[in-house]
Design an enzyme around this catalytic site. Structure first.
Site, PDB file in Angstrom:
ATOM      1  CD  GLU A   1       1.464   0.889   7.781  1.00 30.38           C
ATOM      2  OE1 GLU A   1       1.056   0.952   6.595  1.00 30.38           O
ATOM      3  OE2 GLU A   1       1.302  -0.109   8.491  1.00 30.38           O
ATOM      4  CG  ASP A   2      -0.981   1.746   3.360  1.00 30.22           C
ATOM      5  OD1 ASP A   2      -0.837   1.530   4.589  1.00 30.22           O
ATOM      6  OD2 ASP A   2      -1.325   0.848   2.567  1.00 30.22           O
TER       7      ASP A   2
ATOM      8  CB  THR B   1      -0.999  -3.146  10.435  1.00 31.77           C
ATOM      9  OG1 THR B   1      -2.189  -3.778   9.974  1.00 31.77           O
ATOM     10  CG2 THR B   1       0.156  -3.494   9.519  1.00 31.77           C
TER      11      THR B   1
ATOM     12  NE  ARG C   1      -1.956  -2.922  -4.600  1.00 36.35           N
ATOM     13  CZ  ARG C   1      -2.087  -3.113  -3.284  1.00 36.35           C
ATOM     14  NH1 ARG C   1      -2.016  -2.092  -2.469  1.00 36.35           N
ATOM     15  NH2 ARG C   1      -2.315  -4.310  -2.792  1.00 36.35           N
TER      16      ARG C   1
ATOM     17  N   GLY D   1       0.773  -1.251   0.000  1.00 39.24           N
ATOM     18  CA  GLY D   1       0.000   0.000   0.000  1.00 39.24           C
ATOM     19  C   GLY D   1       0.796   1.288   0.000  1.00 39.24           C
TER      20      GLY D   1
ATOM     21  CG  ASP E   1      -5.469  -3.298  -2.403  1.00 38.25           C
ATOM     22  OD1 ASP E   1      -5.096  -2.879  -1.289  1.00 38.25           O
ATOM     23  OD2 ASP E   1      -5.800  -4.484  -2.598  1.00 38.25           O
TER      24      ASP E   1
ATOM     25  N   GLY F   1      -5.081   0.122  13.871  1.00 40.46           N
ATOM     26  CA  GLY F   1      -3.756   0.288  14.482  1.00 40.46           C
ATOM     27  C   GLY F   1      -3.072  -1.039  14.762  1.00 40.46           C
TER      28      GLY F   1
ATOM     29  CE  LYS G   1     -10.427   3.435   6.372  1.00 41.40           C
ATOM     30  NZ  LYS G   1     -10.818   2.007   6.237  1.00 41.40           N
TER      31      LYS G   1
ATOM     32  CG  ASP H   1      -9.268   0.476   9.755  1.00 36.46           C
ATOM     33  OD1 ASP H   1      -9.939   1.232  10.479  1.00 36.46           O
ATOM     34  OD2 ASP H   1      -9.788  -0.454   9.094  1.00 36.46           O
TER      35      ASP H   1
HETATM   36  P1  IMP Z   1      -5.071  -1.758  10.695  1.00 28.87           P
HETATM   37  O1  IMP Z   1      -4.152  -2.881  11.116  1.00 28.87           O
HETATM   38  O2  IMP Z   1      -6.491  -2.027  11.078  1.00 28.87           O
HETATM   39  O3  IMP Z   1      -4.599  -0.406  11.178  1.00 28.87           O
HETATM   40  O4  IMP Z   1      -5.113  -1.763   9.120  1.00 28.87           O
HETATM   41  C1  IMP Z   1      -4.103  -1.264   8.361  1.00 28.87           C
HETATM   42  C2  IMP Z   1      -4.047  -1.922   6.989  1.00 28.87           C
HETATM   43  O5  IMP Z   1      -5.344  -2.314   6.515  1.00 28.87           O
HETATM   44  C3  IMP Z   1      -3.531  -0.927   5.989  1.00 28.87           C
HETATM   45  O6  IMP Z   1      -2.119  -0.951   5.919  1.00 28.87           O
HETATM   46  C4  IMP Z   1      -4.203  -1.379   4.716  1.00 28.87           C
HETATM   47  O7  IMP Z   1      -3.440  -2.397   4.108  1.00 28.87           O
HETATM   48  C5  IMP Z   1      -5.520  -1.938   5.170  1.00 28.87           C
HETATM   49  N1  IMP Z   1      -6.609  -0.934   5.094  1.00 28.87           N
HETATM   50  C6  IMP Z   1      -7.309  -0.434   6.132  1.00 28.87           C
HETATM   51  N2  IMP Z   1      -8.232   0.443   5.725  1.00 28.87           N
HETATM   52  C7  IMP Z   1      -8.099   0.520   4.378  1.00 28.87           C
HETATM   53  C8  IMP Z   1      -8.787   1.299   3.360  1.00 28.87           C
HETATM   54  O8  IMP Z   1      -9.699   2.088   3.604  1.00 28.87           O
HETATM   55  N3  IMP Z   1      -8.364   1.110   2.084  1.00 28.87           N
HETATM   56  C9  IMP Z   1      -7.364   0.239   1.754  1.00 28.87           C
HETATM   57  N4  IMP Z   1      -6.697  -0.488   2.678  1.00 28.87           N
HETATM   58  C10 IMP Z   1      -7.067  -0.359   3.974  1.00 28.87           C
HETATM   59 MG    MG Z   2      -0.534  -1.212   4.769  1.00 31.12          MG
END
Ligand code: IMP
Ligand code: MG
Length: 195
Positions: free
Chosen positions: A109-110, A117, A175, A54, A169, A115, A141, A113
Site C-alpha cells: 500500500e502507498d 481501504t 505522481r 498509488g 497524487d 484504514g 497517517k 489514512d
Molecule cells: P484510507 O481508506 O482512508 O486509509 O485511504 C487510503 C487511500 O486514500 C490511499 O490508498 C490513497 O489512495 C488515498 N489517500 C489518503 N491520503 C492521501 C494523501 O495524503 N495523498 C494521496 N492519497 C491519499
Molecule cells: Mg491507495
C-alpha cells in the site's frame, strides 16, 4: 549567449509544497523494508500485491530491492463517493490475475489514512484463503497503530495533511515526483482524492 538559455525555468509544478521525505530517504527506507521482508519470507515465494495506482512506484522500487523470489500482481480499488462524502464502500476496478489461495501474500500500500481501504482489501483477499497475509505500507497517517488493523511493515509515519509524490497524487498530478511533499491543504480540499 542569450539570457533565456542560462536562466532556469521557474518551478511551475510544485506550488506551496513542503518536502517531507527526500528521494534518498525513501530509497534508504525502501531498502530496509525489503531486507525485513527478505528475512521474513526467506523460504517462501510471496505474491506482492500493489494497489493501483498509488503504489506503482513503491512496488517497482521494493521488488528491485528484494532478493527472495516473489511474484507481482496489482489490483485497483476506489472509494464510492467523493473525498468529502465517502460512503466507506469500495469498488474493485481491477482484480488480480494470479490465484492467491494457499499462497503467501504481501499487500503493498502507498498510504494508510483512515484504514478503510485496507480493511476492505484484507477482507477481500482473506476470502480467497491465502496461506499468509502481510501488509507493507510506505506511509501511515494514523497517529498510532490500530491493533484491529495490523500493518507488518511501515515505511514512515506522517502527521496529517495531504501528501503527494512517489506515486501519490492530487487529482492525478504529482505522481512522478521522486520525493514526498505535503501540499497546501486548501488545494487538497478542493479536489477529490483518487486511488
Ligand atoms: P484510507 O481508506 O482512508 O486509509 O485511504 C487510503 C487511500 O486514500 C490511499 O490508498 C490513497 O489512495 C488515498 N489517500 C489518503 N491520503 C492521501 C494523501 O495524503 N495523498 C494521496 N492519497 C491519499
Ligand atoms: Mg491507495
Amino acid at each position: 549567449m542569450e539570457q533565456g538559455i542560462m536562466t532556469m525555468a521557474p518551478e511551475r509544478t510544485q506550488p506551496q509544497m513542503e518536502i517531507l521525505l527526500t528521494a534518498d530517504e525513501i530509497r534508504k527506507r525502501v531498502r530496509e523494508l525489503a531486507a525485513e521482508i527478505d528475512r521474513d519470507f526467506s523460504d517462501d515465494t510471496p505474491v506482492l500485491i500493489g494497489t493501483l495506482k498509488g503504489s506503482f512506484i513503491f512496488v517497482a522500487d521494493l521488488c528491485r530491492a528484494m532478493t527472495v523470489s516473489h511474484h507481482i500482481d496489482f489490483l485497483a480499488i476506489a472509494a464510492y463517493g467523493t473525498g468529502t462524502a465517502p460512503t466507506g464502500a469500495l469498488k474493485l476496478l481491477k482484480d488480480l490475475t494470479v490465484n492467491i489461495t494457499g499462497r503467501s501474500v504481501i499487500i503493498v500500500e502507498d498510504i494508510i489514512d483512515t484504514g478503510t481501504t485496507l480493511t476492505h482489501l484484507r477482507r477481500l483477499l482473506l476470502a480467497r484463503q491465502p496461506r499468509r497475509l502481510a501488509v507493507v505500507a510506505l506511509l501511515d497517517k494514523r497517529s498510532r497503530p490500530d491493533p484491529e488493523l495490523p500493518i507488518d511493515y511501515v515505511g514512515f509515519r506522517v502527521d496529517g495533511g495531504f501528501v503527494v509524490g512517489y506515486g501519490l497524487d492530487l487529482a492525478e498530478r504529482y505522481r512522478h515526483l521522486p520525493y514526498i511533499a505535503r501540499i497546501n491543504p486548501t488545494q487538497a480540499e478542493e479536489t477529490e482524492p483518487s486511488v
